[in-house]
Design a protein around this motif. Structure first.
Motif, mmCIF file in Angstrom:
data_model
loop_
_atom_site.group_PDB
_atom_site.id
_atom_site.type_symbol
_atom_site.label_atom_id
_atom_site.label_comp_id
_atom_site.label_asym_id
_atom_site.label_seq_id
_atom_site.Cartn_x
_atom_site.Cartn_y
_atom_site.Cartn_z
ATOM 1 N N GLY A 9 6.792 27.523 17.668
ATOM 2 C CA GLY A 9 8.054 27.276 17.219
ATOM 3 C C GLY A 9 8.450 28.211 16.135
ATOM 4 N N GLY A 10 9.011 28.696 15.025
ATOM 5 C CA GLY A 10 9.514 29.952 14.672
ATOM 6 C C GLY A 10 10.036 30.713 15.824
ATOM 7 N N VAL A 11 10.081 32.134 15.670
ATOM 8 C CA VAL A 11 10.680 32.910 16.788
ATOM 9 C C VAL A 11 9.711 33.106 17.899
ATOM 10 C CG1 VAL A 11 11.340 35.236 17.423
ATOM 11 C CG2 VAL A 11 12.460 34.138 15.538
ATOM 12 N N LEU A 12 8.413 32.832 17.776
ATOM 13 C CA LEU A 12 7.516 33.132 18.870
ATOM 14 C C LEU A 12 7.731 32.275 20.070
ATOM 15 C CD1 LEU A 12 4.154 33.791 17.217
ATOM 16 C CD2 LEU A 12 5.519 35.259 18.567
ATOM 17 N N THR A 298 10.476 37.679 11.768
ATOM 18 C CA THR A 298 9.641 37.261 10.653
ATOM 19 C C THR A 298 10.509 37.018 9.416
ATOM 20 O OG1 THR A 298 9.237 39.607 10.197
ATOM 21 C CG2 THR A 298 7.592 38.433 11.503
ATOM 22 N N PRO A 299 10.014 36.233 8.451
ATOM 23 C CA PRO A 299 10.826 35.893 7.269
ATOM 24 C C PRO A 299 11.330 37.107 6.488
ATOM 25 C CG PRO A 299 8.951 34.422 7.441
ATOM 26 C CD PRO A 299 8.746 35.490 8.485
ATOM 27 N N ASP A 300 10.620 38.252 6.588
ATOM 28 C CA ASP A 300 11.017 39.427 5.810
ATOM 29 C C ASP A 300 11.940 40.369 6.589
ATOM 30 O OD1 ASP A 300 9.152 40.208 7.659
ATOM 31 O OD2 ASP A 300 7.968 41.444 6.288
ATOM 32 N N VAL A 301 12.480 39.931 7.716
ATOM 33 C CA VAL A 301 13.342 40.775 8.534
ATOM 34 C C VAL A 301 14.584 41.197 7.749
ATOM 35 C CG1 VAL A 301 14.633 38.851 9.553
ATOM 36 C CG2 VAL A 301 14.460 41.009 10.790
ATOM 37 N N THR A 302 15.009 42.450 7.948
ATOM 38 C CA THR A 302 16.160 42.968 7.207
ATOM 39 C C THR A 302 17.387 43.204 8.093
ATOM 40 O OG1 THR A 302 15.331 45.235 7.482
ATOM 41 C CG2 THR A 302 14.705 44.061 5.463
ATOM 42 N N ASP A 303 17.211 43.335 9.413
ATOM 43 C CA ASP A 303 18.344 43.531 10.306
ATOM 44 C C ASP A 303 19.297 42.346 10.166
ATOM 45 O OD1 ASP A 303 19.535 42.837 13.206
ATOM 46 O OD2 ASP A 303 19.308 45.003 13.039
ATOM 47 N N ALA A 304 20.564 42.632 9.913
ATOM 48 C CA ALA A 304 21.540 41.580 9.609
ATOM 49 C C ALA A 304 21.708 40.595 10.758
ATOM 50 C CB ALA A 304 22.884 42.206 9.251
#
Length: 400
Positions: A9-12, A298-304
């Motif tokens: 569950g998250g994005v996986l 992931t929590p550190d993703v930067t793509d808007a």
């Protein structure tokens, strides 16, 4: 991807059946009634989107995320108060092909669906595909990766992720390259998902000059000592398992308990779930590597765009997106875009899918004539400090 009785569950996860049935007067649906109880002539019609897959079975962990992803985008769309709303209808196949076929028939004959996301697993997809094709119901699977699904000549079938002929070699190249393994023990679970994936890994490893030892197991059993003893005797540099996380976790635990400590453990998308860690035990799972034709925010993703999806997903489901959540979101987005463009019948929806070229959360979504998505990236993930982390694209990722 798909288990013997089903399929990742998250994005996986397994399949998600998306059914679109126009619920308007005269087509077998239920006409929407205005809140004031007056005339329904001006009431909005509703298109049904069904989601089919293992929602309560042993491998539900890889199917619930894409279901949630689909639900998220549908809820977002309905909040705009559109003239034609979308209703998500869930079909829990538990990854069982026989149950999936019956549910597909219900979706077509009783629910009058116009489209389908799924099924989630390869086995159920192989059985449901002909049923949907005969009824001319367009579908998009967010997680079934068996290569042969695209070789049936189906005109209404689509897949929003790369297949095992891409995933297997991508993982094998990482095993032989970044992991520098020369002696690899490859195990499969004999399923329509696990065996073809393992075979693709075997074939590619051979071209890289690696020594490959083969075996298989029955995931319905709990004692894998026969295979574990063979692995211990072979003293491999790396182990690859083609199958689902429930069996993968159990296998990894038994391998480590047997003293197979140094060999790196690899698996495919069917094992990209927290259940792998829980089944093996966190200490045993530490360092395990999983390849997937899926991108997890992931929590550190930067793509808007991706960050917006991840934040909305966490707000809606109190969890980070995990395996195939983004693919489920993108698959549902394709159908919603079809509805926005005025396409609410199966033939028109299918025609629309053939024209799609949109920037999704997981990838650029564009389908080839055989229903395969054109994007081909494979990603590598690793268990670190008891959590699944993204290493990067398989062709570029490095082991620290």
């Amino acid at each position: 991807m798909r288990p013997k009785t089903a399929r990742l569950g998250g994005v996986l996860a397994a399949g998600v059946a998306l059914t679109l049935g126009l619920a308007a007067c005269g087509d077998g649906g239920t006409e929407a009634k205005p809140a004031d109880g007056g005339s329904s002539a001006a009431a909005s019609s509703t298109v049904k989107i069904g989601f089919m897959g293992d929602l309560t079975g042993p491998n539900a962990g890889i199917v619930i995320p894409p279901r949630n992803g689909a639900k998220l985008v549908i809820d977002e769309y309905n909040k705009t108060n559109p003239a034609v709303k979308v209703e998500l209808v869930e079909y829990d196949s538990q990854g069982d092909p026989s149950k999936a076929v019956a549910l597909a028939q219900q979706a077509i004959k009783t629910d009058k669906v116009a489209s389908m996301i799924g099924p989630a697993f390869s086995g159920e997809s192989a059985q449901v595909g002909p049923v949907l094709e005969e009824a001319e119901i367009p579908s998009i699977t967010a997680s079934a990766t068996n290569t042969k699904l695209a070789e049936n000549g189906w005109k209404f079938w689509h897949r929003i992720l790369p297949n095992d002929s891409v995933q297997g070699p991508g993982i094998a190249d990482f095993i032989a390259g970044a992991a520098a393994a020369k002696n690899v023990f490859v195990i499969d679970d004999k399923s329509e998902y696990g065996k073809p994936l393992a075979d693709a890994v075997r074939a590619q490893l051979t071209t890289k000059g690696a020594k490959v030892v083969d075996d298989s197991l029955d995931p319905a059993e709990s004692d894998f000592s026969s295979v574990v003893n063979k692995v211990a005797a072979a003293k491999p540099d790396a182990i690859f398992f083609g199958g689902y996380y429930a069996a993968a976790g159990n296998l990894l635990k038994q391998l480590r308990d047997k003293g197979v400590k140094d060999a790196k453990f690899f698996s495919g998308d069917g094992s990209l779930d927290r259940g792998l860690i829980d089944g093996a035990g966190a200490p045993n799972a530490e360092g395990a590597l999983v390849g997937c034709p899926c991108y997890i925010a992931t929590p550190d993703v930067t793509d808007a765009k991706v960050k917006g999806f991840a934040d909305a997903y966490k707000a809606a489901f109190s969890a980070d997106p995990s395996i195939y959540a983004a693919e489920g979101y993108d698959a549902a987005t394709v159908f919603i875009e079809a509805v926005k463009a005025g396409n609410t019948t199966p033939d028109k929806i299918n025609t629309f899918i053939g024209t799609v070229d949109l920037a999704g959360v997981s990838k650029q979504v564009k389908f080839g004539p055989n229903g395969e998505v054109e994007a081909k990236d494979i990603y590598m993930y690793q268990v670190k400090d008891g959590a699944i982390t993204l290493l990067g694209k398989a062709a570029e990722a490095k082991l620290s």
